[in-house]
Design a protein around this motif. Sequence first.
Motif, PDB file in Angstrom:
ATOM      1  N   SER A 255       0.408   4.116  -2.518  1.00  0.00           N
ATOM      2  CA  SER A 255      -0.790   4.949  -2.338  1.00  0.00           C
ATOM      3  C   SER A 255      -0.556   6.065  -1.328  1.00  0.00           C
ATOM      4  O   SER A 255      -1.362   6.987  -1.228  1.00  0.00           O
ATOM      5  CB  SER A 255      -1.968   4.094  -1.867  1.00  0.00           C
TER       6      SER A 255
ATOM      7  N   VAL B  27      -3.274  10.969   3.816  1.00  0.00           N
ATOM      8  CA  VAL B  27      -3.671   9.602   4.164  1.00  0.00           C
ATOM      9  C   VAL B  27      -4.598   9.588   5.373  1.00  0.00           C
ATOM     10  O   VAL B  27      -4.733  10.574   6.093  1.00  0.00           O
ATOM     11  CB  VAL B  27      -2.435   8.703   4.426  1.00  0.00           C
TER      12      VAL B  27
ATOM     13  N   SER C 226     -11.061   7.431   0.186  1.00  0.00           N
ATOM     14  CA  SER C 226     -10.972   6.108  -0.443  1.00  0.00           C
ATOM     15  C   SER C 226     -10.099   5.227   0.446  1.00  0.00           C
ATOM     16  O   SER C 226      -9.016   5.632   0.865  1.00  0.00           O
ATOM     17  CB  SER C 226     -10.404   6.205  -1.863  1.00  0.00           C
TER      18      SER C 226
ATOM     19  N   GLN D 214       0.809  -1.220   0.000  1.00  0.00           N
ATOM     20  CA  GLN D 214       0.000   0.000   0.000  1.00  0.00           C
ATOM     21  C   GLN D 214       0.845   1.274   0.000  1.00  0.00           C
ATOM     22  O   GLN D 214       0.319   2.368  -0.145  1.00  0.00           O
ATOM     23  CB  GLN D 214      -0.935  -0.005   1.219  1.00  0.00           C
TER      24      GLN D 214
ATOM     25  N   GLY E 264      -6.015   4.449   4.044  1.00  0.00           N
ATOM     26  CA  GLY E 264      -6.669   5.049   2.885  1.00  0.00           C
ATOM     27  C   GLY E 264      -6.143   6.439   2.591  1.00  0.00           C
ATOM     28  O   GLY E 264      -5.185   6.906   3.205  1.00  0.00           O
ATOM     29  N   ASN E 265      -6.796   7.078   1.634  1.00  0.00           N
ATOM     30  CA  ASN E 265      -6.447   8.439   1.227  1.00  0.00           C
ATOM     31  C   ASN E 265      -7.663   9.340   1.335  1.00  0.00           C
ATOM     32  O   ASN E 265      -8.800   8.880   1.354  1.00  0.00           O
ATOM     33  CB  ASN E 265      -5.953   8.469  -0.229  1.00  0.00           C
TER      34      ASN E 265
ATOM     35  N   PHE F  75      -7.963   1.644   1.234  1.00  0.00           N
ATOM     36  CA  PHE F  75      -7.172   0.653   0.520  1.00  0.00           C
ATOM     37  C   PHE F  75      -7.887  -0.689   0.484  1.00  0.00           C
ATOM     38  O   PHE F  75      -7.917  -1.359  -0.522  1.00  0.00           O
ATOM     39  CB  PHE F  75      -5.797   0.469   1.174  1.00  0.00           C
TER      40      PHE F  75
ATOM     41  N   THR G 117       5.353   8.512  -3.236  1.00  0.00           N
ATOM     42  CA  THR G 117       6.056   8.043  -4.425  1.00  0.00           C
ATOM     43  C   THR G 117       7.526   7.789  -4.103  1.00  0.00           C
ATOM     44  O   THR G 117       8.019   8.221  -3.051  1.00  0.00           O
ATOM     45  CB  THR G 117       5.994   9.081  -5.562  1.00  0.00           C
TER      46      THR G 117
END
Length: 158
Positions: A101, A112, A133, A98, A121-122, A135, A104
Amino acid sequence: MSSLITFQPYRSKYFQSHSPATFEDYVWWSGLSTSDCQRGVELLGSELRVEKWKDYRFYLHESCRTRGFRSGKSHLIAPFDEYLIGYKSRELVIHPHQMPSAYTNNGIFFPVIAHDGRICGNWNPWEKNLNISYFDSIEKDLSFEKQWKIFNGTIKKK
């Protein structure tokens, strides 16, 4: 040894602000050699205590307020927050598959969500409405409305 003297005021501050942290976290954050960091930890002496969890050794500063685990807590974490940036051992809070997400390889961090200390999630701080959203599927209905209102200035933080 000159780097140890130059870095002296920051040694204690790092562990005060990042406890619990692994030795690898400290080396990564400081940019010093492993031997300089080892000597720096030794110089802190009784200011630090060591706790083991799973296969990790954590250093905790004597001023660390961490006492146990707080379950049921969720947070919207802004991009570039120290929760991820300040540590090399990120696999403790996010599963390796993960990680893309959350950030980078070029060092760009995304906003997050943390639930029970784990990144799950984000969210998007640049939209008018809260957009989340996850994961994986989350069984609990996590409510972020109050945090969202604090973030976008609708209500003031107490």
